[in-house]
Design a protein around this motif. Structure first.
Motif, PDB file in Angstrom:
ATOM      1  N   SER A  17      -0.767  10.338   9.769  1.00  0.00           N
ATOM      2  CA  SER A  17      -1.016  11.059   8.520  1.00  0.00           C
ATOM      3  C   SER A  17      -0.993  12.563   8.768  1.00  0.00           C
ATOM      4  O   SER A  17      -0.509  13.329   7.947  1.00  0.00           O
ATOM      5  CB  SER A  17      -2.362  10.658   7.935  1.00  0.00           C
ATOM      6  OG  SER A  17      -2.364   9.274   7.658  1.00  0.00           O
ATOM      7  N   THR A  35      -5.792   5.873   6.438  1.00  0.00           N
ATOM      8  CA  THR A  35      -4.887   5.634   5.324  1.00  0.00           C
ATOM      9  C   THR A  35      -5.091   4.209   4.839  1.00  0.00           C
ATOM     10  O   THR A  35      -5.119   3.270   5.631  1.00  0.00           O
ATOM     11  CB  THR A  35      -3.438   5.813   5.812  1.00  0.00           C
ATOM     12  OG1 THR A  35      -3.366   7.055   6.505  1.00  0.00           O
ATOM     13  CG2 THR A  35      -2.472   5.818   4.654  1.00  0.00           C
ATOM     14  N   ASP A  60       3.925   6.791   5.187  1.00  0.00           N
ATOM     15  CA  ASP A  60       2.811   6.863   6.132  1.00  0.00           C
ATOM     16  C   ASP A  60       1.906   5.669   5.868  1.00  0.00           C
ATOM     17  O   ASP A  60       1.121   5.661   4.932  1.00  0.00           O
ATOM     18  CB  ASP A  60       2.064   8.188   5.926  1.00  0.00           C
ATOM     19  CG  ASP A  60       0.763   8.227   6.710  1.00  0.00           C
ATOM     20  OD1 ASP A  60       0.652   7.521   7.728  1.00  0.00           O
ATOM     21  OD2 ASP A  60      -0.143   8.964   6.287  1.00  0.00           O
ATOM     22  N   THR A  61       2.048   4.664   6.713  1.00  0.00           N
ATOM     23  CA  THR A  61       1.267   3.442   6.514  1.00  0.00           C
ATOM     24  C   THR A  61      -0.038   3.548   7.282  1.00  0.00           C
ATOM     25  O   THR A  61      -0.244   4.505   8.027  1.00  0.00           O
ATOM     26  CB  THR A  61       2.035   2.244   7.075  1.00  0.00           C
ATOM     27  OG1 THR A  61       2.207   2.472   8.474  1.00  0.00           O
ATOM     28  CG2 THR A  61       3.381   2.126   6.416  1.00  0.00           C
TER      29      THR A  61
END
Ligand SMILES: Nc1nc2c(ncn2[C@@H]2O[C@H](COP(=O)(O)OP(=O)(O)O)[C@@H](O)[C@H]2O)c(=O)[nH]1
Ligand SMILES: [Mg+2]
Lengths: 168, 392
Positions: A17, A35, A60-61
């Motif tokens: 992130s 996240t 962005d997982t």
């Protein structure tokens, strides 16, 4: 302008992130907010001789969405992946390599690079121990720091170059 | 999860409500921002929308312009219209599309194919399925994982720092001893000499006074040499030095060529001298001091100082052996201590061997002396220099 989907993968806390925020918003936060789900960012890689500009849709997982990660709907039609490890935690570097190999099997021919993040935390002269499977094999290995911004934009520009080359 | 229904289908379980009431209720809920709807044509262009939650989606533009998370999924969406599966939908849960200001609501996107109206329906609703408590829990668990890893790293750092501190303490004690024993004597001498000078002046004996002052100056110079040697000694291992490829044979040859010596003394370089990746300056210091020492303390007109090197796996073993007078066993213990000159020629600060052993230890090596003057002439210093350098 063509748009391509690029995944940020890697263990929790490695700085995915932070890298996305540094890339798109040009800022860095010290405190850690995991996240949940996926954050989607847009970043335009400016055009250059030989490559038109490219719109990267950066996913962005939370990095750790289970064993079926490569069949998850989030991964659908990904053009490339940035797989991130934390230089100060060797466990995350091993995980990065595992993810890299799994990505290669699940998405044959798609580009991916390894980002060794938090480089700012290394003492000058320190070199992180890297697994043998990582060196060689022609996978780009880029040292980044989301804190200082070192190499973050360059890493995505390089990815855009490779995506473009593989498409043409 | 709502199921797509055809507009003509019977409404199940409607609790007696008329279809119009149901639609009105649905619209009310949408107006409250609990969900939003967008209808898309075959080309995935937004044709109409309903509810504030989808106000950001532009009409008559490809839906991917506003919902970038759908970029790349166009073919998968189009395929919904072609399959025969009873439920034709694609779900994208918990997506936040981050704006330039860094914030965005987290939304679930579900796309249905509605054959009856020949449109796709994009249903958007807030991703509040994970309760705040659950999110907070995840945050804490993960923050702890990271913190634990950091604590581990910190404690490793700390124990290294402690070790350094212990060494520094030991050093400090040693310096205190050195300063009280070795610098006190010349200080006392200085005091006596200054008394002498004063007396001589009172007695109007200027030559005597001048002689005392000359001696004082020499003493002061010697003390300042001792101080700088002590500082050199203290800084061993503290400087960050660069690791380079060192051709050890070339190094030995250059040391041999550069040291002054009596014409009858020869330096012979023997054995296997490899190239190693190491700190050059400290290795130079060690070899140079040992050779210099051997040359300086030689007591005959002719003699040989032999330098040998041998690869022994993790380290290189170097040896500097001479055929000089030797050093009695009783002196071996003190030989690596600071300011312990064993008589010998004047001008040395007595720090050479102390610096040598401290430098070898700083890179993680060991040093030993072999000399039995009662049985045979000569002294051999042997030290192991690790191939990979330990760093403080
Ligand atoms: N020193 C340093 N810290 C970083 C860097 N990148 C991320 N961090 C910190 O590492 C923690 C986890 O970062 P985050 O981006 O949330 O990791 P993610 O779980 O992979 O998304 C946060 O406290 C960040 O501030 C970096 O390059 N250098
Ligand atoms: Mg994250």
């Amino acid at each position: 302008m063509i748009a391509r989907k690029i995944m940020l993968l890697g263990e929790i806390g490695v700085g995915k992130s932070s890298i996305a925020k540094r890339l798109v918003l040009d800022r860095f936060e010290i405190d850690y907010k995991p996240t949940v789900g996926v954050d989607v960012y847009q970043y335009v890689v400016p055009d250059e001789p030989g490559r038109p500009g490219m719109r990267l849709i950066v996913w962005d997982t939370d990095g750790n969405f289970g064993d079926a990660i490569f069949r998850h709907v989030y991964m659908k039609q990904a053009s490339a992946a940035m797989i991130v490890g934390d230089v100060t935690r060797t466990g995350t570097i091993d995980a990065m390599c595992r993810l890299g190999m799994e990505f290669r099997d699940a998405f044959p021919g798609r580009h991916f690079s390894y980002l060794l993040n938090k480089h700012d935390l290394l003492q000058p002269g320190d070199t992180p121990r890297l697994p043998d499977t990582m060196t060689g094999a022609g996978i780009p290995l880029i040292r980044t720091s989301a804190l200082t911004g070192d190499n973050v934009k360059d890493a995505f520009r390089a990815a855009a170059d490779i995506i473009q080359r593989r498409a043409s | 999860m709502p199921q797509p229904t055809s507009s003509n289908a019977a409404l199940p379980d409607s609790s007696g409500l008329a279809p119009g009431d149901l639609v009105a209720t649905g619209m009310h809920i949408a107006e409250l921002g609990i969900y939003g709807m967008v209808w898309l044509d075959h080309q995935l262009v937004s044709r109409s929308r309903y509810g504030p939650l989808v106000a950001f989606i532009e009409i008559d533009k490809p839906v991917t312009d506003s919902v970038v998370a759908l970029i790349g999924l166009e073919d998968d969406i189009a395929a919904l219209a072609r399959t025969e599966a009873p439920v034709r939908l694609l779900e994208l849960p918990a997506v936040a599309m981050i704006n330039p200001d860094g914030r965005a609501p987290r939304l679930n996107f579900t796309i249905f194919w509605l054959p009856a109206i020949d449109r796709f329906l994009l249903l958007v609703y807030k991703a509040s399925s994970r309760s705040d408590i659950e999110v907070e829990l995840t945050r804490q668990v993960r923050a702890r994982l990271i913190a634990e890893a950091e604590v581990q790293a910190k404690s490793r750092e700390l124990s290294a720092a402690n070790e350094e501190l212990a060494i520094a303490n030991r050093d400090l004690e040693q310096y205190a001893t050195i300063i009280s024993h070795d610098l006190k004597a010349p200080l006392r001498a200085l005091r006596y000499l200054s008394d002498d000078a004063e007396q001589a002046l009172r007695a109007e004996e200027p030559e005597k006074a001048a002689a005392a002052v000359t001696e004082m100056r020499a003493l002061a110079r010697r003390m300042s040499r001792m101080m700088s040697a002590l500082l050199d000694y203290a800084s061993v291992g503290r400087k960050a030095e660069a690791v380079t490829i060192v051709d050890t044979r070339a190094l030995a040859e250059s040391i041999a060529a550069s040291l002054p010596r009596a014409p009858g003394l020869r330096i012979v370089i023997d054995g296997d001298w490899p190239e190693i990746v190491t700190l050059e300056a400290p290795l130079d210091l060690v070899l140079r001091n040992l050779v210099d020492n051997a040359l300086k303390h030689h007591d005959r007109d002719r003699g040989i100082v032999r330098l040998t090197a041998r690869d022994c796996g993790a380290a290189i073993e170097f040896q500097v052996a001479d055929d000089g007078p030797g050093i009695p066993a009783a002196a071996h213990g003190a030989i690596f201590m600071p300011f312990r000159t064993l008589g010998g020629p004047a001008g040395g600060t007595g720090m050479g061997l102390a610096l040598v052993s401290r430098t070898v230890e700083a890179v993680g090596g060991t040093i030993s002396i072999h000399s039995e003057p009662e049985r045979a002439r000569g002294t051999a210093f042997t030290f192991k220099w690790p191939k990979s350098i330990a760093r403080g």
